[in-house]
Design an enzyme around this catalytic site. Structure first.
Site, PDB file in Angstrom:
ATOM      1  CE  LYS A 285       8.359  14.039  19.418  1.00 17.44           C
ATOM      2  NZ  LYS A 285       9.432  13.018  19.427  1.00 17.44           N
TER       3      LYS A 285
ATOM      4  CD  GLU B 162      12.903  28.066  14.788  1.00 14.83           C
ATOM      5  OE1 GLU B 162      12.255  27.890  15.606  1.00 14.83           O
ATOM      6  OE2 GLU B 162      14.216  28.038  14.856  1.00 14.83           O
TER       7      GLU B 162
ATOM      8  N   GLY C 169      11.781  13.201  16.115  1.00 14.45           N
ATOM      9  CA  GLY C 169      11.342  14.217  14.696  1.00 14.45           C
ATOM     10  C   GLY C 169      11.686  13.953  13.469  1.00 14.45           C
ATOM     11  NE  ARG C 170      17.849  12.457  15.013  1.00 13.27           N
ATOM     12  CZ  ARG C 170      17.531  12.854  16.205  1.00 13.27           C
ATOM     13  NH1 ARG C 170      16.708  13.566  16.364  1.00 13.27           N
ATOM     14  NH2 ARG C 170      18.226  12.097  17.388  1.00 13.27           N
TER      15      ARG C 170
ATOM     16  CD  GLU D 147      18.047  17.072  15.073  1.00 12.66           C
ATOM     17  OE1 GLU D 147      18.110  18.215  14.467  1.00 12.66           O
ATOM     18  OE2 GLU D 147      16.996  16.381  15.103  1.00 12.66           O
TER      19      GLU D 147
ATOM     20  CG  HIS E  87      30.268  20.745 -14.476  1.00 12.16           C
ATOM     21  ND1 HIS E  87      30.626  20.767 -15.534  1.00 12.16           N
ATOM     22  CD2 HIS E  87      29.205  19.616 -14.474  1.00 12.16           C
ATOM     23  CE1 HIS E  87      30.333  19.874 -16.417  1.00 12.16           C
ATOM     24  NE2 HIS E  87      29.493  19.115 -15.843  1.00 12.16           N
TER      25      HIS E  87
HETATM   26  C1  G6Q Z   1      14.532  16.213  15.059  1.00 11.16           C
HETATM   27  C2  G6Q Z   1      14.517  17.263  16.052  1.00 11.16           C
HETATM   28  C3  G6Q Z   1      14.138  18.672  15.314  1.00 11.16           C
HETATM   29  C4  G6Q Z   1      12.762  18.954  15.402  1.00 11.16           C
HETATM   30  C5  G6Q Z   1      12.371  20.474  15.134  1.00 11.16           C
HETATM   31  C6  G6Q Z   1      10.997  20.531  15.006  1.00 11.16           C
HETATM   32  O1  G6Q Z   1      14.474  14.974  15.473  1.00 11.16           O
HETATM   33  O2  G6Q Z   1      14.133  17.177  17.315  1.00 11.16           O
HETATM   34  O3  G6Q Z   1      14.721  18.836  14.178  1.00 11.16           O
HETATM   35  O4  G6Q Z   1      11.973  18.124  14.328  1.00 11.16           O
HETATM   36  O5  G6Q Z   1      13.059  21.226  16.205  1.00 11.16           O
HETATM   37  O6  G6Q Z   1      10.304  20.336  16.437  1.00 11.16           O
HETATM   38  P1  G6Q Z   1       8.719  20.250  16.349  1.00 11.16           P
HETATM   39  O7  G6Q Z   1       8.434  19.231  15.585  1.00 11.16           O
HETATM   40  O8  G6Q Z   1       8.697  19.893  17.989  1.00 11.16           O
HETATM   41  O9  G6Q Z   1       8.349  21.646  15.878  1.00 11.16           O
END
Ligand code: G6Q
Length: 546
Positions: free
Chosen positions: A216, A222, A277-278, A363, A394
């Site tokens: 986003k 990462e 994002g989520r 989150e 199990h």
């Molecule tokens: C989701 C969070 C988080 C986000 C990641 C990746 O609601 O904000 O999980 O999606 O940190 O972020 P980017 O999509 O900006 O790389």
């Protein structure tokens, strides 16, 4: 009052929630010793009354420690908390994500009605449809082989590089819909641990691999680190920066950063700041799903979610399944002291659903400040965990059956399998039924003849039965949980749509990277432990003993 908050005793929220809250606390004291089997014995219609049909799913809430009165009181709490008004504010495009000043309109991404959806007086639907058409065209051209790599070869493998909300949804959905997969093979790289991208790329051919850089913000450490390594791998193999054009696309709201990375604007799939994002599986972030199973199937996923959106939007609270599911979480979390909630899909295809819901819930509702900026004095989001049955039976189910903790659990199963091994499915379903029954009924010490073999029972479960795990059913299931999580957030009066905890992690790591590279902490920048660990890692890296 059950469950302390940050080391202090819990206290009920202020008005307007307080009266219903206190009535529920009082009611819980009366209900605490009532047994589920007695509730069933006293009401022959209990299953009919407390199981609901929504978007083709059967959601059975009858194995919960609730009576007519409990449900009425929970609904009173929902009304006092303005759940319906908050829901309408979300669908109405209001900026309900107060701390970030944003609307929350992921529901617009699956609005199949043709109705406009406005935020700040502007209809977002034309831009939503434009990106959907772009996704449709692009996924069709990659799947048909019309889209070729730099050397003219067809794309056989797609790697989604993203993390958190830009990873968990697509990974979960692509795995869940594997029986429908008829496109390129999908791979997911999220962790910055070089092992992830290294191991994934080592099995792939640069000439036939397409990368989706899903971010986003397009700044996440990462993802950008993994994307740069993927680009280097490609350029090294094919010897030309130009090779990037046919092998990288971006899914992002930050189109400036996308271009700076070297991805052409026509290969960028946009979304907007009103998609959290989520909650972004339904946006351009879902491109990997469309590539794996085809755009038509992706649309079915959206339609399934839309059916639940309509249910959530239009059904009175007393019959509104996500609202009831959300309220049950409040019931156990705030009045029985339950701290966790287990998600147990009896479906191998839903392997990643618990992790997906863990983010969606934790989150969103792992907050301790109200929307008005006051510290909460009541419990908020539970710890969410789980894995597919029957494996857990199990392992950790021992604690569910005989441990000291009350853990409400959701059991999910499809009536019809997606494979021909019917006998396996009968066994799977038998286990699904046996577990919820055993958790409810337990076994007394007298009956067992040995206290060690007795089970307290009275452990509440939700059973969700799908007809089959189709794209549509998956969309409905996920939307059901999204709205249950929304309901909880409103009752707890937290902003379910920011994630300051994630932002902090992003900041801290960025600051530490140069120190790790140099093998030395900036003087005075850290606590004794962190500085000590940094020095020890640097020493070990150089073959010295710390
Ligand atoms: C989701 C969070 C988080 C986000 C990641 C990746 O609601 O904000 O999980 O999606 O940190 O972020 P980017 O999509 O900006 O790389």
């Amino acid at each position: 009052m059950q469950g302390g908050v940050n080391g202090r005793p819990a206290a009920p929220p202020p008005p307007p929630r307080r009266a219903a809250w206190e009535a529920l606390a009082e009611h819980q004291r009366r209900l605490a010793d009532v047994r589920l089997e007695d509730l069933f014995a006293g009401d022959k219609e209990r299953f009919q009354r407390l199981s609901f049909r929504v978007a083709g799913m059967l959601v059975d809430l009858s194995k919960h420690r609730v009576t007519h009165e409990t449900v009425a009181l929970l609904l009173e709490l929902a009304r006092a908390a303005s759940v319906a008004e908050s829901r309408d504010a979300m669908f109405g495009g209001e900026r309900i994500n107060l701390t970030e000043g944003r609307a929350v309109l992921h529901v617009a991404l699956r609005n199949r009605s043709g109705r406009p959806m406005l935020t700040d007086g502007v209809d977002v639907m034309p831009q939503v449809r434009a990106v959907q058409e772009q996704m449709h065209r692009f996924s069709a051209s990659v799947r048909s082989g019309e889209w070729r790599g730099h050397t003219g070869e067809r794309i056989t493998d797609v790697v989604n590089i993203g993390i958190g909300g830009s990873h968990l949804g697509p990974q979960m959905a692509v795995r869940a819909l594997r029986p429908y997969a008829d496109g390129p093979r999908l791979h997911f790289v999220s962790n910055v641990d070089g092992a992830a991208i290294h191991d994934t790329l080592s099995g792939l051919n640069p000439a036939t691999t397409l990368f989706l850089v899903a971010s986003k913000t397009f700044t996440t450490l990462e993802t950008m680190t993994n994307a740069h390594s993927a680009r280097t791998w490609r350029v090294t193999a094919l010897g030309a920066d130009a090779a990037v054009a046919r092998h990288f696309v971006a899914l992002s709201t930050n189109l400036t950063a996308v271009e700076a990375f070297g991805i052409e604007p026509k290969n960028a799939f946009a979304f907007w700041d009103w998609v959290g994002g989520r909650y972004s599986l339904w946006s351009a972030i879902g491109l990997s799903v469309a590539l794996a199973v085809g755009y038509e199937r992706f649309e079915e996923l959206l339609e399934g979610a839309f059916a639940v959106d309509e249910h959530f939007r239009l059904t009175p609270l007393a019959e509104n399944v996500p609202v009831l599911m959300g309220l049950l979480n409040v019931w156990y979390g705030n009045f029985f002291g339950a701290e966790t909630w287990a998600v147990l899909p009896y479906d191998e295809s839903l392997t990643y659903l618990p992790a997906y819901l863990q983010q969606a819930s934790m989150e969103s509702n792992g907050k301790s400040v109200t929307r008005g900026g006051q510290p909460v004095t009541w419990q908020t989001g539970p710890v969410v965990w789980g894995q597919p049955g029957t494996d857990g039976q199990h392992a950790f189910y021992q604690l569910l059956h005989q441990g000291t903790k009350l853990i409400p659990a959701d059991f999910i199963v499809a009536a019809k399998p997606q494979h021909p091994l019917t006998e396996h499915h009968h066994i799977l379903v038998a286990n699904f039924l046996a577990q919820t029954e055993a958790l409810m009924l337990g076994r007394s010490a007298a009956e067992a003849g040995d206290p060690a073999k007795s089970f307290p029972g009275n452990r509440p479960t939700t059973s969700i039965v799908l007809e089959q795990l189709t794209p549509r059913a998956l969309g409905s299931l996920v939307a059901l949980y999204e709205h249950a999580i929304f309901t909880q957030g409103v009752v707890w009066d937290v902003n379910s749509f920011d994630q300051m905890g994630v932002e902090l992690g992003k900041e801290l790591a960025k600051r530490l990277v140069p120190e790790v590279q140099n093998g030395a902490a900036v003087a005075g920048a850290h606590d004794g432990s962190t500085a000590g660990l940094l020095a020890a890692i640097a020493a070990l890296r150089e073959g010295r003993q710390p």
